[in-house]
Design an enzyme around this catalytic site. Sequence first.
Site, mmCIF file in Angstrom:
data_model
loop_
_atom_site.group_PDB
_atom_site.id
_atom_site.type_symbol
_atom_site.label_atom_id
_atom_site.label_comp_id
_atom_site.label_asym_id
_atom_site.label_seq_id
_atom_site.Cartn_x
_atom_site.Cartn_y
_atom_site.Cartn_z
ATOM 1 C CB SER A 17 1.667 -4.160 0.544
ATOM 2 O OG SER A 17 2.263 -4.674 -0.612
ATOM 3 C CG ASN A 18 -1.080 -6.777 -3.553
ATOM 4 O OD1 ASN A 18 -1.856 -6.060 -4.014
ATOM 5 N ND2 ASN A 18 0.289 -6.899 -3.766
ATOM 6 C CG HIS A 113 2.639 -11.622 -12.675
ATOM 7 N ND1 HIS A 113 3.427 -12.419 -12.233
ATOM 8 C CD2 HIS A 113 3.141 -10.930 -14.021
ATOM 9 C CE1 HIS A 113 4.822 -12.422 -12.753
ATOM 10 N NE2 HIS A 113 4.433 -11.593 -13.916
ATOM 11 C CG ASP A 149 2.611 -15.691 -13.203
ATOM 12 O OD1 ASP A 149 1.766 -15.528 -12.414
ATOM 13 O OD2 ASP A 149 3.760 -15.519 -13.268
HETATM 14 C C1 GRF Z 1 3.585 -8.235 -5.554
HETATM 15 O O1 GRF Z 1 4.169 -7.405 -6.385
HETATM 16 C C2 GRF Z 1 2.598 -8.912 -6.430
HETATM 17 O O2 GRF Z 1 2.240 -8.537 -7.543
HETATM 18 C C3 GRF Z 1 3.678 -10.452 -6.381
HETATM 19 O O3 GRF Z 1 4.213 -10.378 -5.234
HETATM 20 C C4 GRF Z 1 4.314 -9.190 -4.470
HETATM 21 C C5 GRF Z 1 3.458 -9.131 -3.188
HETATM 22 O O4 GRF Z 1 3.485 -8.006 -2.554
HETATM 23 N N1 GRF Z 1 2.828 -11.683 -6.794
HETATM 24 P P1 GRF Z 1 3.033 -7.914 -1.185
HETATM 25 O O5 GRF Z 1 3.164 -9.210 -0.260
HETATM 26 O O6 GRF Z 1 1.509 -8.065 -1.293
HETATM 27 O O7 GRF Z 1 3.363 -6.556 -0.432
#
Ligand code: GRF
Length: 222
Positions: A17-18, A113, A149
């Site tokens: 999703s990011n 993170h 991190d």
């Molecule tokens: C997010 O919460 C990010 O902070 C962590 O893993 C998750 C990944 O989510 N490192 P997505 O795959 O981007 O939806």
Amino acid sequence: MTARTLPLGVLASGRGSNLQAILDEIASGRLAAIVKVVVSDVADAFALDRARRSGVPAVFVDPRSPGGKAAYEKRVAAVLREHGVDLVVLAGYMRICGSELLAAFPGRILNIHPSLLPAFPGLHVQRQALENGARFSGCTVHFVDAGVDTGPIIAQAVVPVLDADTEDTLAARILRQEHRVYPHAIRLFAEGRLRVEGRRVLVDAPAPGADGVAIVHPPLPS
Ligand code: GRF
């Protein structure tokens, strides 16, 4: 300072999703970058599907093939270099960056993170926040170093922790902010405005109306 089109390589292990938020920000014209390749250590990661749907090369690199972590990271670095990547963006990449990747892209790897670092690094982040009674949590974009991190912090967003929160509801509230803060941090990098001094990241020219560091406060519960 003039923004240039920054070539990105995204590493993702899961739903992506990011990655999607970054792709959307680029498509909207608000981020002068281009995702050149998405690399995953998980063959069926949904992030790879998202990449293909956006016409971005999607590459699975098997972490279990011979040669161990160093050989795996050499292959990942080679893929990133082949695609002309300048900045590596870890987006839900569930591995610790080793020396091969760090050496291939020094000072050019970002991670997000889901906590306000340095609080609650590592895994089970929301559980840590809830068990410790934190009133606020959030997310952090940071440069990646050899620790877990631990790298210099670029941007953070704050969210309240509610009494009724579960790990899932807190994670969802934080994720909404991640999707705002990650593109913002990449934009600062793309504009050449980030300077690392020791453990601090200085932002050269403040964004209009802000002090250059993204603290995004959603309304507090009444
Ligand atoms: C997010 O919460 C990010 O902070 C962590 O893993 C998750 C990944 O989510 N490192 P997505 O795959 O981007 O939806």
